[in-house]
Write a protein that holds these residues in place. Structure first.
Motif, mmCIF file in Angstrom:
data_model
loop_
_atom_site.group_PDB
_atom_site.id
_atom_site.type_symbol
_atom_site.label_atom_id
_atom_site.label_comp_id
_atom_site.label_asym_id
_atom_site.label_seq_id
_atom_site.Cartn_x
_atom_site.Cartn_y
_atom_site.Cartn_z
ATOM 1 N N ALA A 1 -66.703 13.349 6.284
ATOM 2 C CA ALA A 1 -67.825 13.421 7.496
ATOM 3 C C ALA A 1 -68.998 12.564 7.135
ATOM 4 N N SER A 2 -69.408 12.451 5.822
ATOM 5 C CA SER A 2 -70.547 11.705 5.281
ATOM 6 C C SER A 2 -70.406 10.237 5.817
ATOM 7 N N THR A 3 -69.258 9.590 6.093
ATOM 8 C CA THR A 3 -69.138 8.416 6.559
ATOM 9 C C THR A 3 -69.657 8.228 8.067
ATOM 10 N N ARG A 4 -69.551 9.562 8.806
ATOM 11 C CA ARG A 4 -70.176 9.520 10.066
ATOM 12 C C ARG A 4 -71.369 9.929 10.004
ATOM 13 N N GLY A 5 -72.023 10.129 9.171
ATOM 14 C CA GLY A 5 -73.360 10.475 9.199
ATOM 15 C C GLY A 5 -73.449 12.178 9.401
ATOM 16 N N LEU A 6 -72.652 12.837 9.194
ATOM 17 C CA LEU A 6 -72.452 14.386 9.014
ATOM 18 C C LEU A 6 -72.584 14.959 7.712
ATOM 19 N N ALA A 7 -73.426 15.816 7.583
ATOM 20 C CA ALA A 7 -73.621 16.442 6.320
ATOM 21 C C ALA A 7 -73.251 18.245 6.834
ATOM 22 N N ASN A 8 -73.335 18.959 5.879
ATOM 23 C CA ASN A 8 -72.790 20.441 5.931
ATOM 24 C C ASN A 8 -73.877 21.244 5.305
ATOM 25 N N GLU A 9 -73.847 22.486 5.730
ATOM 26 C CA GLU A 9 -74.589 23.490 4.942
ATOM 27 C C GLU A 9 -74.385 24.003 3.430
ATOM 28 N N TYR A 10 -73.239 23.427 3.038
ATOM 29 C CA TYR A 10 -72.710 23.841 1.997
ATOM 30 C C TYR A 10 -72.961 22.837 0.702
ATOM 31 N N GLY A 11 -73.434 21.372 1.115
ATOM 32 C CA GLY A 11 -73.753 20.451 0.132
ATOM 33 C C GLY A 11 -72.658 20.028 -0.370
ATOM 34 N N VAL A 12 -71.389 19.956 0.008
ATOM 35 C CA VAL A 12 -70.438 19.163 -0.620
ATOM 36 C C VAL A 12 -70.261 17.920 0.281
ATOM 37 N N ASP A 13 -69.442 16.964 -0.514
ATOM 38 C CA ASP A 13 -69.392 15.621 0.303
ATOM 39 C C ASP A 13 -67.885 15.195 0.778
ATOM 40 N N ASP A 14 -67.114 14.919 -0.344
ATOM 41 C CA ASP A 14 -65.571 14.359 0.116
ATOM 42 C C ASP A 14 -64.787 15.586 0.587
ATOM 43 N N PRO A 15 -64.944 16.915 0.363
ATOM 44 C CA PRO A 15 -64.048 17.749 0.897
ATOM 45 C C PRO A 15 -64.276 18.064 2.459
ATOM 46 N N PHE A 16 -65.646 17.678 2.843
ATOM 47 C CA PHE A 16 -65.909 17.946 4.011
ATOM 48 C C PHE A 16 -65.715 16.909 5.020
ATOM 49 N N MET A 17 -64.688 17.027 5.913
ATOM 50 C CA MET A 17 -64.219 16.057 6.569
ATOM 51 C C MET A 17 -64.376 16.339 8.058
ATOM 52 N N VAL A 18 -64.013 15.217 8.995
ATOM 53 C CA VAL A 18 -64.229 15.273 10.474
ATOM 54 C C VAL A 18 -62.893 14.521 11.177
ATOM 55 N N ILE A 19 -62.588 14.878 12.080
ATOM 56 C CA ILE A 19 -61.670 14.115 13.138
ATOM 57 C C ILE A 19 -62.402 13.867 14.364
ATOM 58 N N GLU A 20 -62.417 12.984 14.911
ATOM 59 C CA GLU A 20 -63.165 12.662 16.243
ATOM 60 C C GLU A 20 -61.508 12.788 17.207
ATOM 61 N N LEU A 21 -61.600 13.636 18.195
ATOM 62 C CA LEU A 21 -60.563 13.850 19.182
ATOM 63 C C LEU A 21 -60.799 13.100 20.244
ATOM 64 N N GLN A 22 -62.018 12.831 20.712
ATOM 65 C CA GLN A 22 -62.440 12.041 21.994
ATOM 66 C C GLN A 22 -62.828 10.674 21.604
ATOM 67 N N PRO A 23 -62.329 9.480 21.831
ATOM 68 C CA PRO A 23 -62.838 8.527 21.232
ATOM 69 C C PRO A 23 -64.350 7.988 21.600
ATOM 70 N N GLY A 24 -65.128 7.858 20.578
ATOM 71 C CA GLY A 24 -66.605 7.273 20.905
ATOM 72 C C GLY A 24 -67.534 8.584 20.844
ATOM 73 N N ALA A 25 -66.864 9.824 20.886
ATOM 74 C CA ALA A 25 -67.816 11.148 20.912
ATOM 75 C C ALA A 25 -68.627 11.097 19.738
ATOM 76 N N LEU A 26 -68.504 10.541 18.558
ATOM 77 C CA LEU A 26 -69.359 10.736 17.402
ATOM 78 C C LEU A 26 -70.296 9.680 17.102
ATOM 79 N N HIS A 27 -70.051 8.655 18.119
ATOM 80 C CA HIS A 27 -71.048 7.250 18.174
ATOM 81 C C HIS A 27 -72.481 7.590 18.155
ATOM 82 N N ASN A 28 -73.186 7.360 17.279
ATOM 83 C CA ASN A 28 -74.625 7.502 16.837
ATOM 84 C C ASN A 28 -74.957 8.758 16.799
ATOM 85 N N VAL A 29 -73.822 9.691 16.310
ATOM 86 C CA VAL A 29 -74.271 11.073 16.024
ATOM 87 C C VAL A 29 -74.279 11.470 14.663
ATOM 88 N N THR A 30 -75.382 12.086 14.420
ATOM 89 C CA THR A 30 -75.650 12.632 12.978
ATOM 90 C C THR A 30 -76.274 13.822 12.762
#
Length: 171
Positions: free
Chosen positions: A128-157
């Motif tokens: 998720a961090s490659t998309r500019g998303l962080a999480n409240e637990y402070g972990v990086d690699d195990p925190f993941m995201v999948i975009e289900l609607q193309p472009g939905a996460l464009h410029n979203v951080t």
């Protein structure tokens, strides 16, 4: 063995499955709290066709993004469980695939998960961090995201926060 929506009649079996799969009461308590709060957005089970025993369960609940526009709908995948002795047979994969399809059908824009990267990458999740998303637990690699609607996460951080029920569990 195809996933189907969980029903109230499955609650006890889901609880037993979660306790067996995680060797802990935490995930079962979490699902009970999410259900009670009305935050169990999607709940699917796989049952043995011969015995009707619940062999797998997946849950999706709302997450928020501190900088998101109100139209952006995000869900968190947690927990995913398969009964010990039945793991490695594709039950979890069917639950994830069917769960993501159900999310798409409900208009969900993206799903996050805190889990094993090698497992979730095969479904299209990315760190998720490659998309500019962080999480409240402070972990990086195990925190993941999948975009289900193309472009939905464009410029979203921003910072993703799970439903309040997650903080009610003593992890």
């Amino acid at each position: 063995m195809l996933p189907r929506p969980a029903t109230p009649a499955d609650d006890h079996a889901i609880r037993a499955l979660l306790r067996a799969a995680f060797d802990s009461p935490n995930e079962a308590a979490l699902v009970d709290l999410l259900r009670s709060a009305g935050n169990l957005t999607i709940s699917l089970v796989v049952e043995d066709p011969d015995t009707a025993r619940i062999l797998g369960h997946i849950a999706f609940s709302p997450v928020t993004l501190d900088s998101a526009s109100p139209h952006l709908q995000l869900l968190g995948l947690a927990p995913l469980a398969v009964m010990p002795g039945f793991q490695g047979r594709g039950i979890g994969a069917r639950l994830v695939q069917t769960g993501l399809e159900a999310c798409r059908a409900q208009g969900v824009h993206a799903v996050v998960v805190l889990g094993e990267p090698d497992y979730y990458r095969r479904f299209g999740f990315e760190t998720a961090s490659t998309r500019g998303l962080a999480n409240e637990y402070g972990v990086d690699d195990p925190f993941m995201v999948i975009e289900l609607q193309p472009g939905a996460l464009h410029n979203v951080t921003g910072l993703v926060r799970y439903a309040p029920q997650f903080s009610q569990i003593a992890w």
